[in-house]
Design a protein around this motif. Sequence first.
Motif, short mmCIF file in Angstrom:
data_model
loop_
_atom_site.label_atom_id
_atom_site.label_comp_id
_atom_site.label_asym_id
_atom_site.label_seq_id
_atom_site.Cartn_x
_atom_site.Cartn_y
_atom_site.Cartn_z
N ILE A 89 4.09 11.35 -9.96
CA ILE A 89 2.79 10.74 -10.50
C ILE A 89 2.80 10.64 -11.94
CG2 ILE A 89 1.22 12.49 -10.43
CD1 ILE A 89 -0.89 10.37 -8.61
N GLU A 90 3.07 12.04 -12.75
CA GLU A 90 3.03 12.02 -13.99
C GLU A 90 3.95 11.03 -14.56
OE1 GLU A 90 3.64 14.47 -12.09
OE2 GLU A 90 2.01 16.09 -12.22
N GLN A 91 5.16 10.54 -14.17
CA GLN A 91 6.09 9.79 -14.67
C GLN A 91 5.26 8.21 -14.49
OE1 GLN A 91 9.28 10.49 -11.77
NE2 GLN A 91 10.21 11.79 -13.29
N LEU A 92 4.55 8.12 -13.56
CA LEU A 92 4.03 6.78 -13.43
C LEU A 92 2.83 6.47 -14.57
CD1 LEU A 92 3.36 4.17 -11.82
CD2 LEU A 92 1.83 5.41 -10.41
N GLU A 93 2.36 7.44 -14.85
CA GLU A 93 1.21 7.58 -16.03
C GLU A 93 1.92 7.21 -17.16
OE1 GLU A 93 -0.97 11.23 -16.47
OE2 GLU A 93 -1.16 11.46 -14.17
N VAL A 116 -7.80 8.13 -24.23
CA VAL A 116 -8.17 7.72 -22.85
C VAL A 116 -7.48 6.79 -22.25
CG1 VAL A 116 -10.56 8.63 -22.96
CG2 VAL A 116 -10.00 6.16 -23.60
N GLY A 117 -7.03 6.48 -21.00
CA GLY A 117 -6.27 5.58 -20.67
C GLY A 117 -6.39 5.43 -19.16
N THR A 118 -5.59 4.40 -18.65
CA THR A 118 -5.49 4.23 -17.29
C THR A 118 -4.02 3.77 -17.19
OG1 THR A 118 -6.30 2.66 -15.32
CG2 THR A 118 -5.92 1.63 -17.37
N SER A 119 -3.49 4.33 -15.74
CA SER A 119 -2.07 3.79 -15.23
C SER A 119 -2.34 3.27 -13.97
CB SER A 119 -1.42 4.97 -14.99
OG SER A 119 -1.20 5.68 -16.46
N PHE A 120 -1.26 2.44 -13.59
CA PHE A 120 -1.62 1.58 -12.31
C PHE A 120 -0.22 1.50 -11.54
CE2 PHE A 120 -1.01 -0.66 -16.30
CZ PHE A 120 -0.23 -1.63 -15.95
N VAL A 131 10.73 -6.00 11.49
CA VAL A 131 9.36 -6.79 11.93
C VAL A 131 8.31 -6.42 11.53
CG1 VAL A 131 8.42 -7.62 14.01
CG2 VAL A 131 10.69 -7.15 14.19
N ASP A 132 8.01 -5.01 11.44
CA ASP A 132 6.50 -4.52 11.01
C ASP A 132 6.77 -4.02 9.71
OD1 ASP A 132 5.64 -4.66 13.70
OD2 ASP A 132 6.99 -2.92 14.23
N SER A 133 5.54 -4.27 8.90
CA SER A 133 5.35 -4.12 7.54
C SER A 133 3.85 -3.49 7.44
CB SER A 133 5.65 -5.29 6.65
OG SER A 133 4.75 -6.33 6.74
N ILE A 134 3.73 -2.99 6.29
CA ILE A 134 2.32 -2.44 5.74
C ILE A 134 2.11 -2.91 4.44
CG2 ILE A 134 2.21 -0.49 7.39
CD1 ILE A 134 2.83 1.22 5.24
N GLU A 135 0.97 -3.02 3.98
CA GLU A 135 0.38 -3.51 2.76
C GLU A 135 -0.27 -2.27 1.92
OE1 GLU A 135 -1.31 -7.21 2.48
OE2 GLU A 135 0.48 -8.39 3.04
N ILE A 136 0.06 -2.18 0.94
CA ILE A 136 -0.58 -1.02 0.19
C ILE A 136 -1.21 -1.61 -1.15
CG2 ILE A 136 -0.48 1.42 -1.00
CD1 ILE A 136 2.16 1.69 0.69
N ASP A 137 -2.49 -1.22 -1.33
CA ASP A 137 -3.20 -1.86 -2.36
C ASP A 137 -2.85 -1.54 -3.76
OD1 ASP A 137 -4.78 -3.72 -0.80
OD2 ASP A 137 -6.38 -2.26 -0.49
N LYS A 138 -3.07 -2.00 -4.93
CA LYS A 138 -2.81 -1.35 -6.21
C LYS A 138 -3.85 -0.33 -6.52
CE LYS A 138 -3.55 -2.75 -11.03
NZ LYS A 138 -3.98 -3.79 -11.94
N LYS A 139 -3.21 0.74 -6.81
CA LYS A 139 -3.80 2.13 -7.36
C LYS A 139 -3.93 2.13 -8.78
CE LYS A 139 -2.21 3.91 -2.67
NZ LYS A 139 -3.55 3.79 -2.14
N ASN A 140 -4.94 2.83 -9.23
CA ASN A 140 -5.18 3.16 -10.52
C ASN A 140 -5.44 4.66 -10.80
OD1 ASN A 140 -5.37 0.59 -11.93
ND2 ASN A 140 -6.95 0.07 -10.22
N ILE A 141 -5.06 5.15 -11.93
CA ILE A 141 -5.33 6.68 -12.35
C ILE A 141 -6.18 6.58 -13.80
CG2 ILE A 141 -4.27 8.64 -13.25
CD1 ILE A 141 -1.61 7.71 -11.75
#
Length: 217
Positions: A89-93, A116-120, A131-141
Amino acid sequence: KMRNNGQRIKHTKDESIVSLRYNPKPEFEVSATNLHYKRTNDAKIKTLESDDNVTSFGMKYTAGNEGKNYCFGFNFAPMSSEDMNNLDIEQLEHMRNIYFSFSEEITDRFSGYINVGTSFTKKQKIWLNNVDSIEIDKKNIVYGGIGLEYQVASNMALFGEFKVANYRDFEAYQDNPDRHRAHVGARFGNDNFQLECIGMNITGDDPNVVFGGSIGF
């Protein structure tokens, strides 16, 4: 160290970052940053191992005078769902963010800053099988920090940073979404060549040491 299905395993992380920065104008900077990350474990569990690269592109604008500077910018790394699940998660930031910072010379030797900032992330569709899949919403830090730097000599500086981040969009942090980190380090060199040694997350459960350097031309 970590646990997987009750088994205690040693998880090793190796990372290297190379960044190129160019100033077409004194107040304007463009950059490209490549992160190489490698994950291994002593149990040889393949799902916990990875070896890949992610590249981000950024822009930064700085303005100010009389020892006070304002800066805002962004970094963006195109990523697949696999990349996002492999990254810490730190790398994503650092690789996908929008930020604003203010710095000021407090005395001849002391300077400080706040940011201050935001990551996403992005909206993801993950296939569990053909056949099966799941959807994951956009997430913010959302994060912020305050730092101080002391100029010991013309070629040496000591610095420290206290950072707070909120991970309320991530299920793993639902019970305790706020995270606090403290970093300290030393910088040696001049405007053209610098070396750094940084102790990251020194008050947390997973402290580590980072070595780096920069060359200006």
